[in-house]
Design a protein around this motif. Structure first.
Motif, PDB file in Angstrom:
ATOM      1  N   ARG A 109      33.241  37.469  43.738  1.00 18.28           N
ATOM      2  CA  ARG A 109      34.683  37.378  43.990  1.00 18.28           C
ATOM      3  C   ARG A 109      35.177  35.967  43.682  1.00 18.28           C
ATOM      4  O   ARG A 109      34.458  34.983  43.889  1.00 18.28           O
ATOM      5  CB  ARG A 109      34.977  37.717  45.457  1.00 18.28           C
ATOM      6  CG  ARG A 109      36.446  37.621  45.867  1.00 18.28           C
ATOM      7  CD  ARG A 109      36.625  38.039  47.324  1.00 18.28           C
ATOM      8  NE  ARG A 109      37.984  37.865  47.791  1.00 18.28           N
ATOM      9  CZ  ARG A 109      38.976  38.716  47.579  1.00 18.28           C
ATOM     10  NH1 ARG A 109      38.748  39.823  46.881  1.00 18.28           N
ATOM     11  NH2 ARG A 109      40.185  38.502  48.041  1.00 18.28           N
ATOM     12  N   VAL A 168      38.942  33.482  44.092  1.00 16.32           N
ATOM     13  CA  VAL A 168      40.279  33.341  44.672  1.00 16.32           C
ATOM     14  C   VAL A 168      40.913  32.092  44.090  1.00 16.32           C
ATOM     15  O   VAL A 168      40.296  31.022  44.083  1.00 16.32           O
ATOM     16  CB  VAL A 168      40.229  33.226  46.213  1.00 16.32           C
ATOM     17  CG1 VAL A 168      41.645  33.078  46.786  1.00 16.32           C
ATOM     18  CG2 VAL A 168      39.545  34.438  46.826  1.00 16.32           C
ATOM     19  N   TYR A 219      43.831  41.382  42.857  1.00 19.61           N
ATOM     20  CA  TYR A 219      44.711  41.386  44.024  1.00 19.61           C
ATOM     21  C   TYR A 219      45.651  40.186  43.933  1.00 19.61           C
ATOM     22  O   TYR A 219      45.292  39.140  43.377  1.00 19.61           O
ATOM     23  CB  TYR A 219      43.896  41.301  45.326  1.00 19.61           C
ATOM     24  CG  TYR A 219      42.874  42.397  45.484  1.00 19.61           C
ATOM     25  CD1 TYR A 219      43.168  43.555  46.171  1.00 19.61           C
ATOM     26  CD2 TYR A 219      41.600  42.266  44.907  1.00 19.61           C
ATOM     27  CE1 TYR A 219      42.225  44.571  46.307  1.00 19.61           C
ATOM     28  CE2 TYR A 219      40.663  43.270  45.025  1.00 19.61           C
ATOM     29  CZ  TYR A 219      40.975  44.423  45.730  1.00 19.61           C
ATOM     30  OH  TYR A 219      40.040  45.425  45.840  1.00 19.61           O
ATOM     31  N   TRP A 233      46.745  40.916  51.050  1.00 19.18           N
ATOM     32  CA  TRP A 233      46.462  41.050  49.626  1.00 19.18           C
ATOM     33  C   TRP A 233      46.928  42.419  49.129  1.00 19.18           C
ATOM     34  O   TRP A 233      46.710  43.436  49.779  1.00 19.18           O
ATOM     35  CB  TRP A 233      44.964  40.905  49.350  1.00 19.18           C
ATOM     36  CG  TRP A 233      44.448  39.510  49.509  1.00 19.18           C
ATOM     37  CD1 TRP A 233      43.769  38.999  50.579  1.00 19.18           C
ATOM     38  CD2 TRP A 233      44.576  38.444  48.564  1.00 19.18           C
ATOM     39  NE1 TRP A 233      43.454  37.682  50.367  1.00 19.18           N
ATOM     40  CE2 TRP A 233      43.931  37.307  49.134  1.00 19.18           C
ATOM     41  CE3 TRP A 233      45.149  38.316  47.311  1.00 19.18           C
ATOM     42  CZ2 TRP A 233      43.863  36.089  48.480  1.00 19.18           C
ATOM     43  CZ3 TRP A 233      45.081  37.097  46.658  1.00 19.18           C
ATOM     44  CH2 TRP A 233      44.441  36.007  47.232  1.00 19.18           C
ATOM     45  N   SER A 253      43.372  36.972  43.294  1.00 16.70           N
ATOM     46  CA  SER A 253      41.931  37.084  43.536  1.00 16.70           C
ATOM     47  C   SER A 253      41.395  38.261  42.737  1.00 16.70           C
ATOM     48  O   SER A 253      42.153  39.110  42.261  1.00 16.70           O
ATOM     49  CB  SER A 253      41.632  37.286  45.029  1.00 16.70           C
ATOM     50  OG  SER A 253      42.099  38.543  45.471  1.00 16.70           O
ATOM     51  N   GLY A 254      40.085  38.297  42.584  1.00 16.18           N
ATOM     52  CA  GLY A 254      39.473  39.382  41.830  1.00 16.18           C
ATOM     53  C   GLY A 254      38.054  39.648  42.276  1.00 16.18           C
ATOM     54  O   GLY A 254      37.334  38.725  42.662  1.00 16.18           O
ATOM     55  N   ASP A 255      37.663  40.902  42.259  1.00 18.22           N
ATOM     56  CA  ASP A 255      36.293  41.321  42.548  1.00 18.22           C
ATOM     57  C   ASP A 255      35.666  41.852  41.274  1.00 18.22           C
ATOM     58  O   ASP A 255      36.246  42.718  40.604  1.00 18.22           O
ATOM     59  CB  ASP A 255      36.261  42.407  43.622  1.00 18.22           C
ATOM     60  CG  ASP A 255      36.741  41.907  44.976  1.00 18.22           C
ATOM     61  OD1 ASP A 255      36.490  40.734  45.283  1.00 18.22           O
ATOM     62  OD2 ASP A 255      37.371  42.685  45.719  1.00 18.22           O
ATOM     63  N   TYR A 267      32.369  43.788  39.591  1.00 17.63           N
ATOM     64  CA  TYR A 267      31.302  44.703  39.995  1.00 17.63           C
ATOM     65  C   TYR A 267      30.392  45.023  38.804  1.00 17.63           C
ATOM     66  O   TYR A 267      30.878  45.289  37.703  1.00 17.63           O
ATOM     67  CB  TYR A 267      31.879  46.001  40.538  1.00 17.63           C
ATOM     68  CG  TYR A 267      32.740  45.828  41.773  1.00 17.63           C
ATOM     69  CD1 TYR A 267      32.158  45.639  43.022  1.00 17.63           C
ATOM     70  CD2 TYR A 267      34.126  45.844  41.682  1.00 17.63           C
ATOM     71  CE1 TYR A 267      32.940  45.481  44.149  1.00 17.63           C
ATOM     72  CE2 TYR A 267      34.920  45.681  42.812  1.00 17.63           C
ATOM     73  CZ  TYR A 267      34.315  45.499  44.046  1.00 17.63           C
ATOM     74  OH  TYR A 267      35.105  45.332  45.156  1.00 17.63           O
TER      75      TYR A 267
END
Length: 478
Positions: free
Chosen positions: A280, A282, A312, A329, A349-351, A353
């Motif tokens: 992740r 931010v 997000y 978020w 922000s970003g996740d 995977y």
């Protein structure tokens, strides 16, 4: 903008991610590999479990033990970009490898009885020919006034890696004190595989695994079985160096020795390149302007099969009261319209995977924010200052901007510095509402004063435009 030509300097945090090479030559964010780390143990009284860690991340080839327990005595390794974990690995050309001298606190730096241990590493041989040696330790100890030769080695035989322990386990008499474990699978040159050999001093189990799967095992007990016999613990003699790849051609990565039979947790027995929970990032809060509206995010991403990136955003006018969870978020999709995200500050922000097999990583090379700003209300076109006895009457024309809701007046006794506090009407600046005239009283005669007027928005009264032209006046007794 984040990433791209601007780089990633505006990131606030990054967890489980690393920098890579993205599209168009940009530096990208991608998942960090599932590299081994120094395990310091848990609890106030616990002892570190990592005895040695060589992650080979030194690009200049100055490889060192991350624990500080071992020093490099001889080195023939060179750094390589052919890796399994991290950004660099070591390449051995069959001419000596790496020789390490352990301190008195290390497993192989002192003599005496030892407990559980685990030796693990990633290996990618070039040829895997007979006699190539990946690990070697040679010493001796006394037993009943006899000198016993000791050895621990891992070497290739018929494309199989074979571990051999000679006179290492105290009380083990079978096969003249020798224990041999050989893998069942054929080692294929050019392919990475994770090798681990572990000994559990509670059960006496010596176990060899490749990629987490059991290849061979032996109970090192007085009867050679799991039950009914006493455990034969390791007993090391004279201090001696350990040699890694002294006769081996190929690559090696993340070499680690643990003072435990387990590799951290059961979940880590999965030897995927990337952790299943991903990573992740931010950004820092990005200042735009009051009332700005985020329309969409346009990101350059690369998502191999089964991988994904989730974005997000959040916004607000005062970033100083933000927490991890406030403001909330809002999930958004790349290139799609965003509704209801407005404010002076935006945060992204970003996740990231991996795929289900943990072998592929997505990447983000650039993120652009598309937003609209509320137009600043226009200032009055003309402003006039008329001096009187201890007072100044200020007047101005109404702004031609129909979005103007009122005016703020600034005053002071130096050009461009509106820090005045003398007027009975209050300190600068003053919100006078939607009027076009104001009298300042209580001013000093003979002193010059400077004035400017700005408009503010009708919608919320928070967005102020630029200042009008500056005017001045000097109150005098008449």
């Amino acid at each position: 903008m984040l990433g791209g030509n601007a780089g990633w300097g505006r990131l606030k945090s990054m967890d489980g991610l690393a920098y890579g090479k993205g599209r168009f030559g940009y530096t990208s964010l991608e998942l960090a590999t599932n590299s081994r780390s120094v395990d310091k143990g848990s609890g106030a009284d616990s002892q570190p479990t990592t005895d040695l860690l060589l992650d080979f991340e030194e690009a200049d080839g100055s490889f060192s033990d991350r624990t500080g327990n071992y020093s490099v005595a001889e080195k023939s390794f060179v750094s390589s970009s052919k890796v399994k974990m991290g950004k660099h690995a070591a390449m051995s050309r069959g001419n000596g490898g790496l020789s390490l001298c352990g301190s008195a606190d290390s497993l192989f730096g002192s003599s005496g009885s030892k407990g559980s241990f685990l030796i693990e590493f990633w290996l990618c041989p070039s040829i895997a020919e007979n006699g190539e040696i990946v690990f070697s330790w040679r010493s001796s100890r006394m037993e009943n006034d006899y000198l016993l030769y000791q050895m621990i080695s891992a070497s290739f035989f018929s494309n199989h890696l074979r571990w051999e322990f000679i006179n290492v386990f105290n009380g083990w008499k079978k096969d003249n004190g020798t224990v041999t474990l050989s893998c069942q699978r054929t080692i294929i040159p050019g392919n990475w595989a994770h090798h681990s050999i572990s000994f559990d001093d509670d059960t006496g189990l010596l176990e060899y695994r490749i990629d987490g799967k059991i290849e061979a095992l032996q109970y090192i007990t007085s009867n050679g079985h799991e039950h009914g016999g006493s455990v034969c613990t390791p007993l090391l003699g004279v201090k001696a160096n350990i040699d890694i790849c002294p006769k081996y051609t190929g690559y090696i990565d993340d070499f680690r020795i643990q003072r435990t039979a387990e590799s951290e947790t059961a979940s880590s027995l999965r030897y995927d390149t990337y952790k299943s929970n991903g990573g992740r990032f931010v950004s820092q809060p990005i200042l735009i302007s009051r009332g700005a509206k985020l329309e969409r995010i346009d990101a350059i991403v690369n998502t191999p099969s089964q991988t994904d990136v989730a974005f997000y955003v959040r916004s607000g006018d005062n970033r100083f009261d933000w927490t991890d969870d406030y403001p909330k978020w809002v999930p958004v999709k790349n290139h799609e319209q965003i509704v209801g995200v407005t404010g002076q500050y935006f945060q992204v922000s970003g996740d990231l995977y991996p795929d289900g097999g943990g072998s592929l990583s997505p990447s983000v090379s650039e993120i652009k924010l598309a937003y609209t700003e509320v137009p600043l209300p226009l200032p009055p076109f003309s402003v006039f200052a008329d001096a009187g006895d201890g007072e100044v009457t200020l007047s101005w024309s109404y702004s031609v901007d129909d979005q103007t809701g009122g005016y703020i007046v600034f005053y002071g006794d130096r050009p461009g510095e509106y820090l005045g506090q003398e007027a009975y009407e209050g300190a600068s600046p003053l919100d006078v509402g939607n009027v076009c005239r104001m009298k300042f009283t209580g001013l000093k005669n003979g002193k010059i004063y400077y004035f400017a007027v700005a408009s503010y928005s009708k919608s919320d009264g928070k967005i102020m435009g630029i200042l009008s032209k500056e005017v001045y006046a000097r109150p005098l007794r008449k």
